[in-house]
Motif scaffolding. Structure first.
Motif, PDB file in Angstrom:
ATOM      1  N   ASN A   1    -126.965-102.008 -18.710  1.00 48.72           N
ATOM      2  CA  ASN A   1    -126.677-103.343 -19.164  1.00 48.72           C
ATOM      3  C   ASN A   1    -125.984-104.000 -20.211  1.00 48.72           C
ATOM      4  O   ASN A   1    -126.776-104.199 -20.704  1.00 48.72           O
ATOM      5  N   PRO A   2    -124.474-103.560 -20.255  1.00 47.70           N
ATOM      6  CA  PRO A   2    -124.319-103.997 -21.688  1.00 47.70           C
ATOM      7  C   PRO A   2    -124.381-105.332 -22.335  1.00 47.70           C
ATOM      8  O   PRO A   2    -124.249-106.052 -23.221  1.00 47.70           O
ATOM      9  N   ALA A   3    -124.478-106.428 -20.907  1.00 49.82           N
ATOM     10  CA  ALA A   3    -124.664-108.051 -21.875  1.00 49.82           C
ATOM     11  C   ALA A   3    -126.246-108.213 -22.178  1.00 49.82           C
ATOM     12  O   ALA A   3    -126.099-108.806 -22.917  1.00 49.82           O
ATOM     13  N   LEU A   4    -126.879-107.483 -21.852  1.00 54.25           N
ATOM     14  CA  LEU A   4    -128.553-107.292 -22.459  1.00 54.25           C
ATOM     15  C   LEU A   4    -128.387-106.669 -23.629  1.00 54.25           C
ATOM     16  O   LEU A   4    -129.505-107.198 -24.055  1.00 54.25           O
ATOM     17  N   ALA A   5    -127.852-105.667 -23.369  1.00 48.42           N
ATOM     18  CA  ALA A   5    -127.988-105.152 -24.683  1.00 48.42           C
ATOM     19  C   ALA A   5    -127.651-106.163 -25.605  1.00 48.42           C
ATOM     20  O   ALA A   5    -128.133-105.940 -26.691  1.00 48.42           O
ATOM     21  N   ALA A   6    -126.623-106.856 -25.669  1.00 52.71           N
ATOM     22  CA  ALA A   6    -125.696-107.259 -26.516  1.00 52.71           C
ATOM     23  C   ALA A   6    -126.206-108.101 -27.155  1.00 52.71           C
ATOM     24  O   ALA A   6    -126.994-108.640 -28.153  1.00 52.71           O
ATOM     25  N   ALA A   7    -127.303-109.279 -26.342  1.00 49.59           N
ATOM     26  CA  ALA A   7    -128.632-109.602 -26.506  1.00 49.59           C
ATOM     27  C   ALA A   7    -129.952-109.709 -26.908  1.00 49.59           C
ATOM     28  O   ALA A   7    -130.171-110.024 -27.959  1.00 49.59           O
ATOM     29  N   VAL A   8    -130.060-108.482 -26.904  1.00 49.23           N
ATOM     30  CA  VAL A   8    -131.114-108.172 -27.513  1.00 49.23           C
ATOM     31  C   VAL A   8    -130.995-107.444 -28.705  1.00 49.23           C
ATOM     32  O   VAL A   8    -131.082-108.005 -29.803  1.00 49.23           O
ATOM     33  N   GLU A   9    -129.523-106.956 -29.020  1.00 48.71           N
ATOM     34  CA  GLU A   9    -128.910-106.387 -30.549  1.00 48.71           C
ATOM     35  C   GLU A   9    -128.457-107.902 -30.990  1.00 48.71           C
ATOM     36  O   GLU A   9    -128.435-107.919 -32.238  1.00 48.71           O
ATOM     37  N   ARG A  10    -128.346-109.502 -30.890  1.00 47.60           N
ATOM     38  CA  ARG A  10    -128.029-110.106 -30.997  1.00 47.60           C
ATOM     39  C   ARG A  10    -129.140-110.532 -31.721  1.00 47.60           C
ATOM     40  O   ARG A  10    -129.814-111.223 -33.107  1.00 47.60           O
ATOM     41  N   ALA A  11    -131.015-110.088 -31.122  1.00 45.35           N
ATOM     42  CA  ALA A  11    -132.266-110.382 -32.411  1.00 45.35           C
ATOM     43  C   ALA A  11    -132.534-112.522 -32.067  1.00 45.35           C
ATOM     44  O   ALA A  11    -132.927-112.607 -33.076  1.00 45.35           O
ATOM     45  N   GLU A  12    -132.426-112.583 -31.254  1.00 43.28           N
ATOM     46  CA  GLU A  12    -132.277-113.889 -30.632  1.00 43.28           C
ATOM     47  C   GLU A  12    -133.403-114.134 -29.530  1.00 43.28           C
ATOM     48  O   GLU A  12    -133.283-113.453 -28.250  1.00 43.28           O
ATOM     49  N   PRO A  13    -134.048-115.206 -29.413  1.00 39.06           N
ATOM     50  CA  PRO A  13    -134.292-115.136 -28.092  1.00 39.06           C
ATOM     51  C   PRO A  13    -133.528-114.864 -27.038  1.00 39.06           C
ATOM     52  O   PRO A  13    -132.802-115.906 -26.920  1.00 39.06           O
ATOM     53  N   ILE A  14    -133.985-115.053 -26.001  1.00 37.64           N
ATOM     54  CA  ILE A  14    -133.410-114.547 -24.451  1.00 37.64           C
ATOM     55  C   ILE A  14    -133.478-115.029 -23.349  1.00 37.64           C
ATOM     56  O   ILE A  14    -134.937-114.704 -22.926  1.00 37.64           O
ATOM     57  N   ALA A  15    -132.681-115.983 -22.470  1.00 36.55           N
ATOM     58  CA  ALA A  15    -133.345-116.428 -21.133  1.00 36.55           C
ATOM     59  C   ALA A  15    -131.803-115.010 -20.517  1.00 36.55           C
ATOM     60  O   ALA A  15    -130.683-115.793 -20.332  1.00 36.55           O
ATOM     61  N   VAL A  16    -133.016-114.702 -19.171  1.00 38.42           N
ATOM     62  CA  VAL A  16    -132.166-114.126 -18.336  1.00 38.42           C
ATOM     63  C   VAL A  16    -132.425-115.037 -17.219  1.00 38.42           C
ATOM     64  O   VAL A  16    -133.092-115.754 -16.230  1.00 38.42           O
ATOM     65  N   VAL A  17    -130.912-115.085 -17.073  1.00 40.29           N
ATOM     66  CA  VAL A  17    -130.162-116.336 -15.933  1.00 40.29           C
ATOM     67  C   VAL A  17    -129.553-115.322 -14.535  1.00 40.29           C
ATOM     68  O   VAL A  17    -128.907-115.221 -14.350  1.00 40.29           O
ATOM     69  N   TYR A  18    -130.127-115.672 -13.087  1.00 42.39           N
ATOM     70  CA  TYR A  18    -129.499-115.262 -11.939  1.00 42.39           C
ATOM     71  C   TYR A  18    -129.103-116.223 -11.609  1.00 42.39           C
ATOM     72  O   TYR A  18    -130.059-117.611 -11.207  1.00 42.39           O
TER      73      TYR A  18
ATOM     74  N   ALA B   1    -128.093-123.304 -26.723  1.00 44.09           N
ATOM     75  CA  ALA B   1    -128.125-121.670 -27.099  1.00 44.09           C
ATOM     76  C   ALA B   1    -127.259-121.622 -27.653  1.00 44.09           C
ATOM     77  O   ALA B   1    -125.937-122.390 -27.633  1.00 44.09           O
ATOM     78  N   GLY B   2    -126.799-120.967 -28.362  1.00 42.45           N
ATOM     79  CA  GLY B   2    -125.904-119.405 -29.401  1.00 42.45           C
ATOM     80  C   GLY B   2    -124.810-119.409 -28.794  1.00 42.45           C
ATOM     81  O   GLY B   2    -123.818-119.035 -29.340  1.00 42.45           O
ATOM     82  N   ALA B   3    -125.619-117.743 -27.650  1.00 38.51           N
ATOM     83  CA  ALA B   3    -124.486-116.803 -26.874  1.00 38.51           C
ATOM     84  C   ALA B   3    -124.689-117.032 -26.215  1.00 38.51           C
ATOM     85  O   ALA B   3    -125.909-117.868 -25.555  1.00 38.51           O
ATOM     86  N   VAL B   4    -123.916-116.514 -25.365  1.00 34.69           N
ATOM     87  CA  VAL B   4    -124.155-116.495 -23.449  1.00 34.69           C
ATOM     88  C   VAL B   4    -122.447-115.109 -23.314  1.00 34.69           C
ATOM     89  O   VAL B   4    -121.794-114.874 -23.658  1.00 34.69           O
ATOM     90  N   TYR B   5    -123.733-114.078 -22.983  1.00 31.91           N
ATOM     91  CA  TYR B   5    -123.194-112.690 -22.247  1.00 31.91           C
ATOM     92  C   TYR B   5    -123.342-112.369 -21.183  1.00 31.91           C
ATOM     93  O   TYR B   5    -124.375-112.796 -19.914  1.00 31.91           O
ATOM     94  N   TRP B   6    -122.085-111.999 -20.343  1.00 34.88           N
ATOM     95  CA  TRP B   6    -122.899-111.586 -18.369  1.00 34.88           C
ATOM     96  C   TRP B   6    -121.877-110.070 -18.385  1.00 34.88           C
ATOM     97  O   TRP B   6    -120.526-110.142 -19.828  1.00 34.88           O
ATOM     98  N   ASN B   7    -121.670-109.333 -17.654  1.00 34.49           N
ATOM     99  CA  ASN B   7    -120.946-108.239 -16.966  1.00 34.49           C
ATOM    100  C   ASN B   7    -120.061-109.042 -15.572  1.00 34.49           C
ATOM    101  O   ASN B   7    -119.935-109.326 -15.542  1.00 34.49           O
ATOM    102  N   ARG B   8    -118.785-108.033 -16.116  1.00 36.67           N
ATOM    103  CA  ARG B   8    -117.617-108.295 -15.793  1.00 36.67           C
ATOM    104  C   ARG B   8    -117.707-108.859 -14.216  1.00 36.67           C
ATOM    105  O   ARG B   8    -118.139-107.698 -13.238  1.00 36.67           O
ATOM    106  N   ARG B   9    -116.791-109.347 -13.600  1.00 35.47           N
ATOM    107  CA  ARG B   9    -116.446-109.675 -12.079  1.00 35.47           C
ATOM    108  C   ARG B   9    -115.215-109.388 -11.226  1.00 35.47           C
ATOM    109  O   ARG B   9    -114.171-109.495 -12.313  1.00 35.47           O
ATOM    110  N   TYR B  10    -114.488-108.847 -10.245  1.00 31.33           N
ATOM    111  CA  TYR B  10    -112.758-108.620 -10.473  1.00 31.33           C
ATOM    112  C   TYR B  10    -112.697-109.176  -9.159  1.00 31.33           C
ATOM    113  O   TYR B  10    -111.207-109.078  -9.057  1.00 31.33           O
ATOM    114  N   GLY B  11    -113.169-110.127  -7.933  1.00 32.19           N
ATOM    115  CA  GLY B  11    -112.983-110.990  -7.213  1.00 32.19           C
ATOM    116  C   GLY B  11    -111.916-111.953  -7.332  1.00 32.19           C
ATOM    117  O   GLY B  11    -111.726-112.695  -8.732  1.00 32.19           O
TER     118      GLY B  11
END
Length: 456
Positions: free
Chosen positions: A19-36, A94-104
């Motif tokens: 999950n590249p978005a999650l991996a990027a957030a972990v690498e940023r090393a700040e607290p993470i909010a996972v949202v659906y 928040a200082g950063a937002v990450y997501w994985n792409r969608r195509y429609g």
């Protein structure tokens, strides 16, 4: 120094590993909010069908448990993403937002959010996670998107090896913020509870996805050359796990490329070409976001579809057409939320060609009843059978259910399983004459040909 949390906005990527978005957030090393965000309001959003809603409930339940184990919390919100995500940014600082792409069609929502949040000073990044090859990177020599599968897939394979899948993070610091209660979303049926067959067949979630992949590679890939036999367990059944992103195609690619027994290895390329058809469908969707409503071949706008008779349509939907292989497939779908791919083509051909009912009617039924209904493959496959799609079968190719049954279910094991009364006197007569309706379909296609000739 105060923290500036990262938001990971999940959509069709309900997994921890690769999950590249999650991996990027972990690498940023700040607290993470996972949202659906359950978004049924944004322009282009299509509310999920009943079977997909059932799957989503259980997939989110599994994901929340997996996140808790690594120190994160899954926050659920409902509403338009263009409202919900900025609200979360403000709540968290928040200082950063990450997501994985969608195509429609919803990629326009993503693009607008990315521009808005970046203008506000946030780090905003999106990643490729759901496809092996990004649609805009696979084009013909003239720079146009491919409309035929074989050269498309050849170009994909020539473009380089897909990236390796990412490992799941082990631990991270999470943010706990208020969110909806999953049960309040009422995604699972209760009155009545029609999901018993789904519960018996499927285990939604990342663990279930990997168990299904291992089962396929170890036990069924060696039989994949017989995948057209619906009574035989020779297909992967990975499609719902891929649809909800509990498994990525990169993980499938990597697993199937490990050393395999000879019997399985001989089927590797053909299986991966079916993953390629999924890629092709998403390429079509990327270039035609209204794929579920608009003919790829615009000359099909002139096709004289008939108004569906409610009794006839219900007979098709519930597997009471009097055509055994069709009835078996539709009952398998109604019970399990899934149907064998060969049989999908056969039941779709009956609806669009023998009954002359618009492919969009069938696509909507599958959207509601399939656990693997996704916006690309579902619509592209219906258009392929109807003749209106990219690389569609020639219109005169009308699947004859009786001949298909003789070829692929000769001992009638599949039919007998799903239509046990097939030999009883009360089993209904066919709702349509296959030979006569084929002639009528070919006559109807002449209208399309005439309209195309008139505009040439």
């Amino acid at each position: 120094m105060s923290s500036s949390p990262s938001i990971v906005w999940l959509r069709d990527d309900l997994r921890l590993a690769d999950n590249p978005a999650l991996a990027a957030a972990v690498e940023r090393a700040e607290p993470i909010a996972v949202v659906y965000v359950l978004d049924e309001q944004s322009p282009g959003a299509r509310p999920l069908g009943g079977a997909s809603r059932w799957w989503l409930h259980h997939s989110l339940t599994s994901l929340a448990r997996d996140l808790e184990a690594m120190g994160l919390h899954l926050t659920l919100r409902r509403g338009s993403a263009s409202v919900v995500i900025p609200e979360l940014v403000a709540e968290l600082g928040a200082g950063a937002v990450y997501w994985n792409r969608r195509y429609g069609a919803l990629r326009e929502v993503d693009a607008a959010l990315k521009s808005r949040l970046r203008a506000e000073g946030l780090v905003v990044k999106s990643f490729g996670a759901s496809l092996l090859f990004e649609p805009w990177t696979i084009t013909s020599g003239s720079g146009e998107p491919y409309r035929v599968f074989t050269p498309f897939w050849r170009a994909c394979l020539a473009s380089g090896e897909p990236r390796s899948p990412l490992a799941a993070p082990h631990a991270a610091e999470g943010c706990v913020i208020d969110g909806d209660d999953l049960d309040a979303w009422a995604l699972v049926p209760t009155r009545p509870d029609w999901a018993a067959g789904l519960r018996a067949e499927w285990t939604p979630g990342e663990d279930g996805a990997h168990a299904r992949l291992e089962s396929f590679v170890n036990d069924k890939l060696a039989l994949y050359h017989r995948r057209d036999e619906p009574a035989l367990e020779a297909t992967s059944r990975l499609s719902p796990h891929l649809r909800f992103g509990e498994l990525s195609p990169h993980q499938v690619w990597e697993r199937v490329h490990r050393p395999l027994p000879a019997e399985a290895a001989m089927n590797r390329a053909k299986f991966l070409s079916e993953i390629g058809w999924r890629e092709f469908s998403y390429s079509i969707l990327f270039h035609l976001p209204q794929l579920a409503r608009v003919n790829v071949r615009r000359d099909f706008d002139a096709f004289p579809w008939t108004s569906p008779d409610p009794t006839t349509l219900e007979a098709w939907q519930r597997g009471r057409t009097g055509i055994p292989l069709v009835d078996a497939g539709m009952r398998q779908l109604w019970t399990s939320g899934w149907m064998h791919n060969r049989v999908r083509m056969i039941v779709a051909s009956l609806l669009t060609k023998n009954l002359l009912i618009d492919w969009r009617v069938g696509e909507e039924w599958f959207w509601d009843t399939l656990v693997d209904a996704d916006e690309a493959s579902n619509a592209a496959s219906w258009q392929w059978v109807a003749g209106s799609g990219a690389d569609a079968a020639p219109y005169f190719r009308v699947f004859n259910p009786a001949l298909q049954a003789d070829r692929f279910d000769p001992d009638r094991a599949y039919v007998q399983r799903w239509v046990p009364e097939v030999d009883d006197p009360e089993y209904p007569a066919p709702i349509v004459d296959l030979a006569a309706s084929r002639r009528e379909a070919l006559a109807a296609y002449e209208v399309v040909k005439a309209a195309k000739a008139a505009t040439a």
